[in-house]
Write a protein that holds these residues in place. Structure first.
Motif, PDB file in Angstrom:
ATOM      1  N   THR A 577       0.828  -1.209   0.000  1.00 46.24           N
ATOM      2  CA  THR A 577       0.000   0.000   0.000  1.00 46.24           C
ATOM      3  C   THR A 577       0.864   1.261   0.000  1.00 46.24           C
ATOM      4  O   THR A 577       0.595   2.206  -0.743  1.00 46.24           O
ATOM      5  N   ASN A 580       2.215   1.689  -3.380  1.00 43.83           N
ATOM      6  CA  ASN A 580       1.131   2.077  -4.300  1.00 43.83           C
ATOM      7  C   ASN A 580       0.783   3.558  -4.137  1.00 43.83           C
ATOM      8  O   ASN A 580       0.645   4.293  -5.115  1.00 43.83           O
ATOM      9  N   ILE A 581       0.666   3.993  -2.898  1.00 42.62           N
ATOM     10  CA  ILE A 581       0.313   5.396  -2.649  1.00 42.62           C
ATOM     11  C   ILE A 581       1.417   6.320  -3.129  1.00 42.62           C
ATOM     12  O   ILE A 581       1.175   7.312  -3.818  1.00 42.62           O
ATOM     13  N   ASN A 584       1.741   6.178  -7.098  1.00 40.11           N
ATOM     14  CA  ASN A 584       0.641   6.686  -7.926  1.00 40.11           C
ATOM     15  C   ASN A 584       0.041   7.990  -7.442  1.00 40.11           C
ATOM     16  O   ASN A 584      -0.625   8.675  -8.213  1.00 40.11           O
ATOM     17  N   LYS A 585       0.229   8.322  -6.174  1.00 33.82           N
ATOM     18  CA  LYS A 585      -0.491   9.488  -5.663  1.00 33.82           C
ATOM     19  C   LYS A 585       0.414  10.607  -5.162  1.00 33.82           C
ATOM     20  O   LYS A 585      -0.042  11.731  -5.004  1.00 33.82           O
ATOM     21  N   ARG A 587       3.452  11.576  -6.380  1.00 33.66           N
ATOM     22  CA  ARG A 587       4.444  12.072  -7.316  1.00 33.66           C
ATOM     23  C   ARG A 587       4.409  13.585  -7.472  1.00 33.66           C
ATOM     24  O   ARG A 587       5.452  14.234  -7.590  1.00 33.66           O
ATOM     25  N   HIS A 588       3.218  14.133  -7.457  1.00 34.16           N
ATOM     26  CA  HIS A 588       3.111  15.550  -7.790  1.00 34.16           C
ATOM     27  C   HIS A 588       3.278  16.466  -6.603  1.00 34.16           C
ATOM     28  O   HIS A 588       3.228  17.675  -6.741  1.00 34.16           O
TER      29      HIS A 588
END
Lengths: 628, 628
Positions: A577, A580-581, A584-585, A587-588
Motif C-alpha cells: 500500500t 502504491n500510494i 501513484n499518488k 508524485r506531484h
C-alpha cells in the motif's frame, strides 16, 4: 505575444514547483527570503549564526535577538511576535540560536510564534557516530564517514552542525564505540580540535569513544589495569593534553568488556573500577565518562543475554564517581524492531543513566525501508520516565551520501531523535508532520497521507519481520534479511536465530517467565507480573517472554500460528500500500529526484518484506503444520 | 473421575462453540430457549406465528402481544419492557409479527427493548425474483429456484417467508421479468395460490411478472395491442380469474419493449397505453401494475443509453392510471458497482415511482466476492429522497443453495435490503453490525473488524473493477471478469465495453457533459452543473461524465493514469487484507464450515481482483503510456 508571456509564466511556475531537490538541505529552509532586519543586544559567534539564519530565511520584516539574564535556563528561549515581526529571548547565546531555528520551523509549518517558551528536557542530547578512522561506518548505510581525518570537509561539517543545532543536539561522539586506540594520538586530537572549533558556535560539544586498552596498545604501558599506577597516570596526562587542546571537550564514551572489546574485566576489575579511573582523569576538567551497559557473555556466560546487563551493573550501582553516566540501549537485547524496555532503567537508581537509541536502521531495513522510528521512541518513553535519565544518545545514521541518510525518509529519524531529545513528550505524529512540512510539502493531503504511513511504518516493519515478540532472526552479520534457521557452531549461541525463537513442534518463543530464565523478575511491578503470566503478557511481546504452543488461543480467538501468518501477511500488504500510494499518488507533491529515489527504495522494501514473510512462514510452518 | 468430568465438560463447551452451521438459518435465532410465557388479546394465523417465535426464542419469562386499535399504522408496532418481560402492541396482526421479530433481533444484539416505536418508511417492500419456470435463475448465483413448480417445498417456503417477515418484506414477485407467458396459465396459477396461501400469514403478498404478449402467445388473441378490444377483455378476464384464486394478489410487474421483450411499442402504443390497459384490468381488485423504466434501444437508437429512460418516460408522466407505479433501477445504466443516481427520479413527478435495487451481485462479484451493498444503497438515498418513492424492490439473491445466497456474506445484502426498505435512514454500518451479531457472533472484536471490512468492501470492489466512474467493462454475458477490449460487431453497441470507456491515446471516459451527450442535463441542480464541469464533477464519477486526458491532474495532484493505477492496486491490496484477516484471525469466531466456505470464496475474490487489475492496467496502459 500574450501566448509567449503565458508560456514564460508557466515555465517559471514549473521551475519553482519542480525545483530539483537531492535531499541535501534536509528539513532546513529551501528558499532565502532576506526580507528581515535582524537586531541583537549582544555579540558572539553563535549569535552571528542566529542572526544570519533569520536574515536569510525569516520572511517577515523584523527580528530581534535579546540576551535576557532574567531567564533561568542555559539553553531555553522564548519567542514573541508573529510571522512579520518576532522577538527571541534567551539567557545564553545558544538559546538564541535554538530560538532562531524554532522561528524558522514555525514559519515553515505556519505554527504559532507568540508566547512560545521552550526548555530542553535533557541536559545531554547526543549523537553517537559509529564511524571508524578509515572512513567506514559500522551499521552505516549512507556512504562513508563525514569525518574525513586529515582531509576534513569544513563546509560539510558546518552543514552537519547547523542541522543538529536546528533540532537542539548538543553533543557528538565522533568515532565508533569499537574504538581505535589511535583516536587519542596527538595527530588525531589535532584534527578533533578542528572539528570541535567548528561545532562550538552551534552549541555542540565533542566527545570521543575510547579503547580501554589504549595506553597499552600504544606501547606506553604494559597493562591497562585500572588499578595500575602508570595506567592511571597515563589517563590523567592524556586528559590534561586533550583539555589543553579542546577546553570544552565533553568526555569519553566507553564500550568495555563487550563483544571482544578490552575492559577492566580483563584484570578482574569491575566496570566501576574501570569507569572511575577515567572519571578521575576527567574530573578536573569537568569531563564526563559515559559507560555503556551493553555487555554480555563475559562474566555471565550461559545466562539469558537480556538479563546480563542488570546482573553485571546492579551490584555496582552507587559505586560510580559522580561524573560517570551509564548508557543503556532502549531494550535489553539489541535494537530489535520491538523489544520491551531494558530493566536496567528499573534496577539502576544511584547512578545517572542515559538511554541509547539507534537512529541508524541496523535492524529495521537499513536505508532501504521506510521505517519511521518516532513511534518506537514514544513507546519507550511510556515505560521509562524522562526524570530517570540524564540524557539521550542516538546512534547516528549520517554518511557522505548526498542526502545524508541513504533514504530520504531516514532523515526523519535523525530529526525525530533531536526533537524527542529536546522534548520526549512530543508525539511522533506531530514530529512527522513538522518534518514532512519542512522537508517536502505542507499540502494537507500529502502531510496527512504520509504522516499516516510514517506512523504506521514501524508496526508494519515489526509485522513483516518479527511479530508477536519474535527477535533476532536476522541473517547473520548484515542484519537485513531473514534467517530463522540460522545456526553456526562457530558463533556464540547468543548470535544465532534458532536460540532466540526456540521453535519446535510444540511451539515457539523464548521462555523468560518465572518458569524459564526468569528475566521477568528484573522488571518493576506491575510489569514483572504482567510479563510473567501468559494471559496478561502483551501479545506484541508474547514470544519474547514465553514459549507458546502453536495452537495457543490469542485474545481474538485465532491460534498463535494463524496470528503469526496474519501479521506477516499484513506487514507485506501494508508495504504494498505504501508503495502504491507513493508511486501513484504522491508524485506531484514531490520533486522528481526524491520521488524516484524513494519509489525505488519502496520497491526494495516490498521485495524484502515478501522475502521475510515467505521465508519465515515456510520455516515456522514446518513446525506449526507438523503439530496440527 | 475428575479427569473424565473435565473432559466431558470440555467436550460440551467445544460442541457448543463449534456447532456446525451451514448458513441455512440465516440471521434468525440459533437456539430455542422456550422460557417465556406468551399471551395475546387476539387470534389469527399471523399472531400464532408471532406467539410461536417468542415462545421458542424469547429468553425472558413473559411476552404479551396486544392488538391496539388506537395505533394508526397498519404495519408498525411498539415494544415496551426489557429482556425479561416485554409487551408488543400493533394495530394489526402483521405489526405484532414484525414486533416479535424485532424483539428477537434486539435480544440477539443486546439492544434496547423499551419505548420502541417502529413504522415502515415505504408501503411496498418487495423482492423481485428473476426465476424462470424451469428452475433456472437469471443472474442467480445460489443454485436453482426455490419455487419448484408442481413440486413445491413447503417447509423451505415457510423458512423463506419467515426470513422475509423478520426484516419486513411484504411483497414477492415470483418470476423473472423476462417472463414466460405460461405463468398466467391456470395450472401455474394454482401453484401460485399455494405459495400465496403459504406466504399470507407472514404478511407477504404475491406478484407476478407478466409477458406483455401473453394472450397472443397462448393463442387466445391474434395481437397483444393494448388498444385491441379482445386483448383488453382477455386481461380483464385473467385478472378476475387470478383474484378468484388469490384474493389479495398484488399485481403485475412488467418489462416491456426492453431487451427483446414484447410491449405496447410493438403496436406503436406508448408505455402508458400498455400499462393502463393492465391497470384497468387490475383496478377492480385493487391490484397494481409495476412498469419498469429499464428500456433502451427501441425508440431512441443512437441516443446515449443512460438518457433513454427519461427520454421515453418523461413525456408520459401524468398519463398513467393511479394504480400504475414506475420502477426504475437506482442508476441510469445497469447495476454497476457505482453509478450516479438515475435522473428518472428527478424527471418523473406525476407518477408514483419505485426504486429497483439489485441484491444479487450480478456486477459485484456474484456469489464469489464479499461485497456488502449497504453503503451503495445509503449512497443512493443521499440523492433520492424516500418521499419521492412509493416503494422499494430488490432483485433477489436467493436460491436453493443450503445457505440461500451462495456466499454467506451475501445474506447480509438480503438482510440490509429489507432493513433499508423498512427504514432507509439506517446506516449500512449499523445494519452490518446487527447482521453480524445475529448471524455469526456478537464478539466485539469480530463485529468491529468484519463490519469495517463490510463497510469498505463496496468501494474496494469499485477500486479493483471500475474506479473513477468507469462502467460496463465486464466480460460479455456472464459479467464476472474484465474485458475492457470487448467489442462484438454482432452485439448492440451498448453492450460493448469499448463503447463505455472510450479509451484512446488522448484519454479515457464517456463524455456526457454538455459538450458530449448532455446526459448531465437530465439532472436537477446542483447536480446538472456539478457533473457537467470537469472541475466540480466528483472524482468517483469522473469517467462516467467526462472524457479525460491521461495526464489530467486529479485533486491530489496525481495524474488520472496514476490515480487509476492507485485504485486498481488498492482494490487488490484491500481484498488481500480481507482474506488475510478472515483466514488468520476470524477462524475462531466462526464455525468451521462457514469459515472454510467464506475463506474459499475470499481466495477466489483475491484471484479475480488481481485479474481485474492486471487486465485493465495492461489494456489501459497501452493507451496511457503511449501518450506519456
Amino acid at each position: 505575444m500574450k501566448k509567449i508571456l503565458f508560456t514564460l509564466l508557466t515555465l517559471t511556475v514549473f521551475t519553482l514547483s519542480s525545483w530539483a531537490e537531492d535531499g541535501h538541505r534536509l528539513w532546513l529552509p529551501a528558499q532565502k527570503s532576506q526580507t528581515a532586519h535582524v537586531s541583537t543586544n549582544a555579540q558572539s559567534a553563535t549569535i552571528d549564526l542566529a542572526k544570519q539564519e533569520l536574515t536569510d530565511y525569516f520572511a517577515g520584516t523584523k527580528a530581534t535577538l535579546l540576551i535576557d539574564p532574567a531567564l533561568t535556563d542555559d539553553e531555553g528561549f522564548t519567542i514573541n511576535g508573529n510571522e512579520d515581526s518576532v522577538v527571541v529571548r534567551a539567557r545564553r547565546d545558544i538559546g538564541l540560536l535554538y530560538g532562531a531555528y524554532d522561528v524558522l520551523r514555525r514559519q515553515a509549518i505556519q505554527g504559532n510564534m507568540n508566547h512560545v517558551e521552550q526548555h530542553p528536557r535533557f541536559r545531554l542530547r547526543m549523537l553517537n557516530h559509529w564511524d571508524n578512522l578509515d572512513g567506514s561506518i559500522e551499521r552505516g548505510y549512507a556512504g562513508e564517514s563525514i569525518f574525513e581525518w586529515f582531509h576534513l570537509d569544513e563546509a560539510l561539517l558546518h552543514q552537519y552542525a547547523r542541522a543538529n543545532a536546528s533540532i537542539g543536539i548538543n553533543g557528538s561522539v565522533l568515532n565508533n564505540v569499537n574504538a581505535s586506540p589511535k583516536m587519542l594520538t596527538r595527530e588525531y586530537l589535532d584534527e578533533v580540535r578542528k572539528i570541535a572549533d567548528l561545532l562550538r558556535p552551534y552549541g555542540i560539544r565533542v566527545y570521543l569513544s575510547i579503547n580501554f586498552a589504549t595506553p597499552m596498545v600504544l606501547g606506553d604501558t604494559r597493562t591497562a589495569d585500572p588499578k595500575n599506577k602508570r595506567v592511571r597516570q597515563w589517563w590523567k596526562r592524556k586528559a590534561k593534553e586533550i583539555y589543553s587542546i579542546i577546553p570544552d571537550f565533553g568526555g569519553f564514551l566507553v564500550k568495555a568488556n563487550s563483544e571482544g572489546q578490552p575492559g577492566p574485566g580483563d584484570y578482574h576489575r569491575t566496570h566501576a573500577e574501570g569507569a572511575n579511573m577515567l572519571a578521575d582523569a576527567l574530573a578536573p576538567f569537568n569531563g564526563t565518562v559515559i559507560w555503556r551497559c551493553f555487555v554480555y557473555g563475559a562474566n555471565h556466560k550461559g545466562e539469558d543475554r537480556v538479563k546480563q546487563a542488570v546482573s553485571e551493573f546492579k551490584p555496582l550501582d552507587g559505586k560510580f564517581r559522580e561524573n560517570v553516566i551509564l548508557q543503556t540501549k532502549n531494550g535489553p537485547l539489541d535494537f530489535q524492531p520491538r523489544e520491551p524496555y531494558s530493566p536496567v532503567f528499573d534496577q539502576i537508581s544511584e547512578t545517572p543513566n542515559m538511554a541509547e537509541l539507534q537512529i541508524t536502521q541496523e535492524y529495521t531495513g537499513q536505508s532501504h525501508h521506510l521505517v519511521y522510528l518516532g513511534p518506537m521512541w514514544n513507546e519507550f518513553f511510556q515505560y521509562v520516565e524522562p526524570e530517570w535519565l540524564a540524557g539521550i544518545s542516538g546512534v547516528a545514521n549520517i554518511g557522505k551520501d548526498r542526502n545524508w541518510c541513504g533514504h530520504h525518509f531516514s532523515q526523519a529519524n535523525w530529526y525525530a531523535f533531536g526533537r524527542l531529545a529536546w522534548d520526549p513528550s512530543l508525539s511522533s505524529e506531530d514530529i512527522a508532520k513538522e518534518w514532512l512540512g519542512q522537508t517536502f510539502s505542507t499540502d494537507e493531503n500529502f502531510v496527512y497521507m504520509m504522516s499516516t504511513i510514517m506512523e504506521e511504518s514501524r508496526e508494519t516493519c515489526v509485522d513483516y519481520m518479527m511479530p508477536l515478540g519474535l527477535h533476532h532472526i536476522f541473517k547473520f552479520d548484515h542484519h537485513y534479511g531473514p534467517e530463522p534457521d540460522g545456526f553456526k557452531a562457530e558463533y556464540p549461541l547468543e548470535w544465532c536465530p534458532v536460540y532466540y525463537h526456540q521453535a519446535d513442534a510444540n511451539g515457539i518463543g523464548f521462555d523468560r517467565s518465572s518458569k524459564g530464565t526468569d528475566a521477568v523478575s528484573q522488571y518493576r511491578e506491575p510489569y514483572a507480573s504482567m510479563y510473567d503470566k501468559l494471559e496478561t503478557c502483551p501479545e506484541n511481546l508474547l514470544l519474547w517472554f514465553h514459549h507458546v504452543p502453536w495452537t495457543y488461543q490469542m485474545k481474538d480467538g485465532s491460534t498463535l500460528w494463524e496470528s503469526l501468518q496474519y501479521h506477516y501477511n499484513q506487514g507485506v500488504i501494508n508495504v504494498e500500500t505504501y508503495h502504491n500510494i507513493w508511486h501513484n499518488k504522491m508524485r506531484h507533491y514531490v520533486d522528481e529526484q526524491r520521488w524516484r529515489e524513494v519509489d525505488d527504495r519502496l520497491e526494495d522494501q516490498v521485495q524484502n518484506a515478501r522475502e521475510w514473510r515467505d521465508v519465515c512462514l515456510k520455516y515456522f510452518g514446518g513446525f506449526a503444520n507438523k503439530k496440527q
